[in-house]
Design a protein around this motif. Structure first.
Motif, PDB file in Angstrom:
ATOM      1  N   PHE A 195      63.881  44.992  32.475  1.00  0.00           N
ATOM      2  CA  PHE A 195      62.492  45.484  32.517  1.00  0.00           C
ATOM      3  C   PHE A 195      61.562  44.499  33.212  1.00  0.00           C
ATOM      4  CE2 PHE A 195      58.233  45.691  30.584  1.00  0.00           C
ATOM      5  CZ  PHE A 195      57.876  46.982  30.952  1.00  0.00           C
ATOM      6  N   SER A 196      61.711  43.223  32.898  1.00  0.00           N
ATOM      7  CA  SER A 196      60.828  42.210  33.466  1.00  0.00           C
ATOM      8  C   SER A 196      60.966  42.135  34.982  1.00  0.00           C
ATOM      9  CB  SER A 196      61.133  40.847  32.845  1.00  0.00           C
ATOM     10  OG  SER A 196      60.329  39.835  33.422  1.00  0.00           O
ATOM     11  N   LEU A 197      62.209  42.162  35.470  1.00  0.00           N
ATOM     12  CA  LEU A 197      62.429  42.127  36.920  1.00  0.00           C
ATOM     13  C   LEU A 197      61.867  43.381  37.586  1.00  0.00           C
ATOM     14  CD1 LEU A 197      66.069  40.690  37.159  1.00  0.00           C
ATOM     15  CD2 LEU A 197      63.940  39.530  37.766  1.00  0.00           C
ATOM     16  N   ALA A 198      62.056  44.526  36.936  1.00  0.00           N
ATOM     17  CA  ALA A 198      61.537  45.784  37.482  1.00  0.00           C
ATOM     18  C   ALA A 198      60.012  45.724  37.615  1.00  0.00           C
ATOM     19  CB  ALA A 198      61.944  46.951  36.601  1.00  0.00           C
ATOM     20  N   GLN A 199      59.354  45.233  36.602  1.00  0.00           N
ATOM     21  CA  GLN A 199      57.899  45.142  36.628  1.00  0.00           C
ATOM     22  C   GLN A 199      57.419  44.186  37.714  1.00  0.00           C
ATOM     23  OE1 GLN A 199      57.125  47.926  35.051  1.00  0.00           O
ATOM     24  NE2 GLN A 199      55.407  46.940  34.011  1.00  0.00           N
ATOM     25  N   THR A 200      58.122  43.070  37.846  1.00  0.00           N
ATOM     26  CA  THR A 200      57.742  42.084  38.861  1.00  0.00           C
ATOM     27  C   THR A 200      57.876  42.665  40.262  1.00  0.00           C
ATOM     28  OG1 THR A 200      58.397  40.241  37.439  1.00  0.00           O
ATOM     29  CG2 THR A 200      58.227  39.784  39.796  1.00  0.00           C
ATOM     30  N   ILE A 201      58.972  43.383  40.507  1.00  0.00           N
ATOM     31  CA  ILE A 201      59.187  43.970  41.831  1.00  0.00           C
ATOM     32  C   ILE A 201      58.170  45.067  42.118  1.00  0.00           C
ATOM     33  CG2 ILE A 201      60.821  45.322  43.234  1.00  0.00           C
ATOM     34  CD1 ILE A 201      63.046  43.627  41.922  1.00  0.00           C
ATOM     35  N   ARG A 202      57.806  45.833  41.106  1.00  0.00           N
ATOM     36  CA  ARG A 202      56.762  46.848  41.306  1.00  0.00           C
ATOM     37  C   ARG A 202      55.441  46.193  41.729  1.00  0.00           C
ATOM     38  NH1 ARG A 202      58.329  51.817  40.017  1.00  0.00           N
ATOM     39  NH2 ARG A 202      60.002  52.076  38.488  1.00  0.00           N
ATOM     40  N   LEU A 203      55.128  45.067  41.123  1.00  0.00           N
ATOM     41  CA  LEU A 203      53.920  44.345  41.506  1.00  0.00           C
ATOM     42  C   LEU A 203      54.032  43.783  42.921  1.00  0.00           C
ATOM     43  CD1 LEU A 203      53.219  42.361  38.210  1.00  0.00           C
ATOM     44  CD2 LEU A 203      51.728  44.099  39.209  1.00  0.00           C
ATOM     45  N   LEU A 204      55.161  43.167  43.218  1.00  0.00           N
ATOM     46  CA  LEU A 204      55.336  42.520  44.513  1.00  0.00           C
ATOM     47  C   LEU A 204      55.298  43.512  45.674  1.00  0.00           C
ATOM     48  CD1 LEU A 204      58.177  39.977  43.643  1.00  0.00           C
ATOM     49  CD2 LEU A 204      55.823  39.405  44.279  1.00  0.00           C
ATOM     50  N   ARG A 205      55.790  44.739  45.468  1.00  0.00           N
ATOM     51  CA  ARG A 205      55.834  45.705  46.574  1.00  0.00           C
ATOM     52  C   ARG A 205      54.445  46.258  46.908  1.00  0.00           C
ATOM     53  NH1 ARG A 205      57.943  51.629  44.321  1.00  0.00           N
ATOM     54  NH2 ARG A 205      56.358  51.807  42.708  1.00  0.00           N
ATOM     55  N   ASN A 206      53.470  46.043  46.025  1.00  0.00           N
ATOM     56  CA  ASN A 206      52.140  46.634  46.196  1.00  0.00           C
ATOM     57  C   ASN A 206      51.040  45.590  46.011  1.00  0.00           C
ATOM     58  OD1 ASN A 206      50.233  48.684  46.619  1.00  0.00           O
ATOM     59  ND2 ASN A 206      50.100  49.146  44.434  1.00  0.00           N
ATOM     60  N   HIS A 207      51.138  44.509  46.807  1.00  0.00           N
ATOM     61  CA  HIS A 207      50.095  43.478  46.851  1.00  0.00           C
ATOM     62  C   HIS A 207      49.894  42.729  45.539  1.00  0.00           C
ATOM     63  CE1 HIS A 207      48.971  45.018  50.786  1.00  0.00           C
ATOM     64  NE2 HIS A 207      48.871  46.230  50.269  1.00  0.00           N
ATOM     65  N   GLY A 208      50.870  42.819  44.613  1.00  0.00           N
ATOM     66  CA  GLY A 208      50.707  42.159  43.323  1.00  0.00           C
ATOM     67  C   GLY A 208      49.642  42.819  42.473  1.00  0.00           C
ATOM     68  N   MET A 209      49.401  44.100  42.725  1.00  0.00           N
ATOM     69  CA  MET A 209      48.250  44.799  42.148  1.00  0.00           C
ATOM     70  C   MET A 209      48.620  45.670  40.956  1.00  0.00           C
ATOM     71  SD  MET A 209      45.570  47.155  44.309  1.00  0.00           S
ATOM     72  CE  MET A 209      46.687  48.540  44.540  1.00  0.00           C
ATOM     73  N   THR A 210      47.766  45.666  39.967  1.00  0.00           N
ATOM     74  CA  THR A 210      47.903  46.564  38.822  1.00  0.00           C
ATOM     75  C   THR A 210      46.496  46.993  38.383  1.00  0.00           C
ATOM     76  OG1 THR A 210      48.935  46.868  36.654  1.00  0.00           O
ATOM     77  CG2 THR A 210      47.838  44.758  37.048  1.00  0.00           C
ATOM     78  N   TYR A 211      46.447  47.828  37.372  1.00  0.00           N
ATOM     79  CA  TYR A 211      45.158  48.292  36.869  1.00  0.00           C
ATOM     80  C   TYR A 211      45.005  47.907  35.403  1.00  0.00           C
ATOM     81  CZ  TYR A 211      44.786  51.086  41.110  1.00  0.00           C
ATOM     82  OH  TYR A 211      44.715  51.486  42.415  1.00  0.00           O
ATOM     83  N   LYS A 212      43.832  47.435  35.033  1.00  0.00           N
ATOM     84  CA  LYS A 212      43.530  47.090  33.654  1.00  0.00           C
ATOM     85  C   LYS A 212      42.120  47.566  33.329  1.00  0.00           C
ATOM     86  CE  LYS A 212      43.904  43.302  30.341  1.00  0.00           C
ATOM     87  NZ  LYS A 212      44.220  41.866  30.159  1.00  0.00           N
ATOM     88  N   ASN A 213      42.034  48.417  32.295  1.00  0.00           N
ATOM     89  CA  ASN A 213      40.752  49.011  31.916  1.00  0.00           C
ATOM     90  C   ASN A 213      40.088  49.723  33.091  1.00  0.00           C
ATOM     91  OD1 ASN A 213      41.007  47.938  29.296  1.00  0.00           O
ATOM     92  ND2 ASN A 213      40.121  45.981  29.976  1.00  0.00           N
ATOM     93  N   GLY A 214      40.947  50.382  33.907  1.00  0.00           N
ATOM     94  CA  GLY A 214      40.441  51.153  35.029  1.00  0.00           C
ATOM     95  C   GLY A 214      40.032  50.343  36.240  1.00  0.00           C
ATOM     96  N   ARG A 215      40.303  49.053  36.209  1.00  0.00           N
ATOM     97  CA  ARG A 215      39.918  48.186  37.320  1.00  0.00           C
ATOM     98  C   ARG A 215      41.138  47.506  37.922  1.00  0.00           C
ATOM     99  NH1 ARG A 215      34.496  44.842  36.054  1.00  0.00           N
ATOM    100  NH2 ARG A 215      34.542  44.866  38.352  1.00  0.00           N
ATOM    101  N   VAL A 216      41.053  47.250  39.236  1.00  0.00           N
ATOM    102  CA  VAL A 216      42.158  46.606  39.948  1.00  0.00           C
ATOM    103  C   VAL A 216      42.255  45.140  39.547  1.00  0.00           C
ATOM    104  CG1 VAL A 216      42.996  45.878  42.211  1.00  0.00           C
ATOM    105  CG2 VAL A 216      42.061  48.179  41.913  1.00  0.00           C
ATOM    106  N   LYS A 217      43.491  44.728  39.280  1.00  0.00           N
ATOM    107  CA  LYS A 217      43.777  43.325  39.015  1.00  0.00           C
ATOM    108  C   LYS A 217      44.930  42.872  39.909  1.00  0.00           C
ATOM    109  CE  LYS A 217      40.940  42.610  35.501  1.00  0.00           C
ATOM    110  NZ  LYS A 217      39.890  41.566  35.524  1.00  0.00           N
ATOM    111  N   PHE A 218      44.799  41.708  40.537  1.00  0.00           N
ATOM    112  CA  PHE A 218      45.864  41.153  41.356  1.00  0.00           C
ATOM    113  C   PHE A 218      46.571  40.063  40.562  1.00  0.00           C
ATOM    114  CE2 PHE A 218      42.920  43.018  44.384  1.00  0.00           C
ATOM    115  CZ  PHE A 218      43.796  43.737  45.212  1.00  0.00           C
ATOM    116  N   ILE A 219      47.810  40.375  40.171  1.00  0.00           N
ATOM    117  CA  ILE A 219      48.566  39.506  39.268  1.00  0.00           C
ATOM    118  C   ILE A 219      49.411  38.486  40.022  1.00  0.00           C
ATOM    119  CG2 ILE A 219      50.179  39.465  37.325  1.00  0.00           C
ATOM    120  CD1 ILE A 219      47.567  40.985  36.790  1.00  0.00           C
ATOM    121  N   LEU A 220      49.965  38.928  41.162  1.00  0.00           N
ATOM    122  CA  LEU A 220      50.859  38.089  41.956  1.00  0.00           C
ATOM    123  C   LEU A 220      50.480  38.176  43.434  1.00  0.00           C
ATOM    124  CD1 LEU A 220      54.306  39.160  40.426  1.00  0.00           C
ATOM    125  CD2 LEU A 220      53.178  36.952  40.088  1.00  0.00           C
ATOM    126  N   PRO A 221      50.881  37.181  44.234  1.00  0.00           N
ATOM    127  CA  PRO A 221      50.666  37.269  45.686  1.00  0.00           C
ATOM    128  C   PRO A 221      51.720  38.193  46.303  1.00  0.00           C
ATOM    129  CG  PRO A 221      51.756  35.211  45.170  1.00  0.00           C
ATOM    130  CD  PRO A 221      51.449  35.878  43.857  1.00  0.00           C
TER     131      PRO A 221
END
Length: 370
Positions: A195-221
């Motif tokens: 699960f952890s690797l899957a989540q990391t790769i999902r972040l890496l393929r899309n600018h390290g971007m996720t959403y928190k409380n409806g706002r964009v957050k960049f977690i990784l480069p």
């Protein structure tokens, strides 16, 4: 011209693409998610992350595992350079292993002597649609606590001892290039049960971007390695025909085998008992006395598109110079480089066309050998 490869694109996909274009939703839509779920279910993995190429799949896998400068990654010398380029791209050192000429896959007996304290990952390549010998690789990985990333670019649907390639390592990477079993034009996918690797790769393929409380957050480069909706639609339609495609490829291989097996001038592909070959490519090995490039030219004159097997990384000038690679350590790979021929294989081929290719090859070999 009898093509080396010819993608099987179902006619229904044109309507799918039309609907996607009309929707205006070309990325981040449902098609990519459906494609991921379809591949995960088919291959037998918990998570699938679609990306824009097989190269990106390998690259993001190494990034997710934290491979960096000072680390070493063991892989096959006889492979498309992308396998090694991604190791170089993350700053690690590629440690190349010669192959077993019978299977074109890395010689597992040579791996242990190359493992050091710096070894972080082993990348077995399932070349041409045939599994590497995974059991001893996994045993060594466990013993020395190194990760395994399967380069299964050519092996979508291939099996090792009844289990599907891409599900043995920490991560499994596939390509959907037009020469592969199914295609999304360009594209790839990473499979994992972690699960952890899957989540990391999902972040890496899309600018390290996720959403928190409806706002964009960049977690990784991260990077932009996304697959788009049109590509995913291509893949979904072909997934429905996957077993038919593999069955036809295996039938074509049998036709070639029957025509070529008795010739002393060419060696047909061999398949160990542990492997279920899906023939992404049908690669033969010519007698050492025959000039392979002359054979390719002669086949072209007969209207047959053929090619080399793949490449020997130790012969690529960049790697040869940087790591002072000695040719004598890669004799099997070198022979495969100079003597392999990839013959046309795709589901649109007829038995008559296969017969023509085989007869033409034998005729050319006899003339070349004189």
């Amino acid at each position: 011209m009898i093509k080396l490869t010819d993608p099987c694109i179902p006619s229904e996909v044109y309507e799918d693409i039309k609907k996607i274009l009309q929707s205006g939703l070309l990325v981040h839509g449902k098609m990519v998610e459906l494609f991921e779920k379809s591949v995960a279910a088919c291959i037998g993995a918990r998570w699938a992350i679609a990306v824009n190429s097989g190269t990106s799949a390998l690259h993001l896998s190494l990034l997710a595992l934290g491979v960096q400068k000072g680390d070493e990654v063991i892989t096959s010398d006889f492979t498309f350079p992308a396998t090694v380029n991604v190791i170089e791209a993350v700053g690690a050192k590629p440690v190349l292993i010669d192959i077993n000429l019978a299977t074109f896959n890395l010689n597992v007996d040579l791996i242990k002597s190359k493992i050091t304290k710096k070894t972080k990952v082993i990348i077995p390549v399932h070349l041409f649609g045939q599994s590497a010998d995974m059991e001893p690789i996994l045993e060594m990985a466990k013993q020395f606590r190194v990760a395994v990333v399967e380069d299964a670019a050519c092996a979508f649907g291939a099996k090792y001892k009844g289990r599907t390639c891409g599900t043995f390592g920490d991560l499994g990477c596939f390509s959907f290039h037009p020469k592969k079993i199914i295609t999304t034009g360009e594209g790839g996918i990473v499979l994992t049960d972690n699960f952890s690797l899957a989540q990391t790769i999902r972040l890496l393929r899309n600018h390290g971007m996720t959403y928190k409380n409806g706002r964009v957050k960049f977690i990784l480069p991260g990077l932009n390695n996304r697959l788009n909706e049109i590509q995913a639609a291509l893949g979904i339609r072909q997934m429905k025909n996957l077993q038919k495609i593999i069955k036809k490829r295996r039938q074509i291989a049998k036709w070639y085998d029957a025509s070529l097996a008795e010739s002393p001038l060419v060696r047909i592909p061999s398949s160990p008992k542990y492997a279920t070959h899906i023939y992404q490519a049908y690669v033969v090995l010519l007698n050492k006395k025959i000039k392979r490039d002359s054979v390719l030219k002669a086949l072209k004159l007969k209207g047959i598109e053929a090619g080399i097997g793949t490449y020997s990384v130790h012969q690529i000038e960049y790697y040869k110079k940087k790591y002072r690679l000695v040719a004598d350590l890669f004799k099997q790979s070198r022979e495969a480089l100079t003597q392999s021929v990839s013959l046309p294989i795709h589901p649109n081929l007829t038995k008559a066309e296969v017969s023509f290719v085989a007869k033409s090859l034998l005729s050319v070999l006899k003339k070349t050998h004189l």
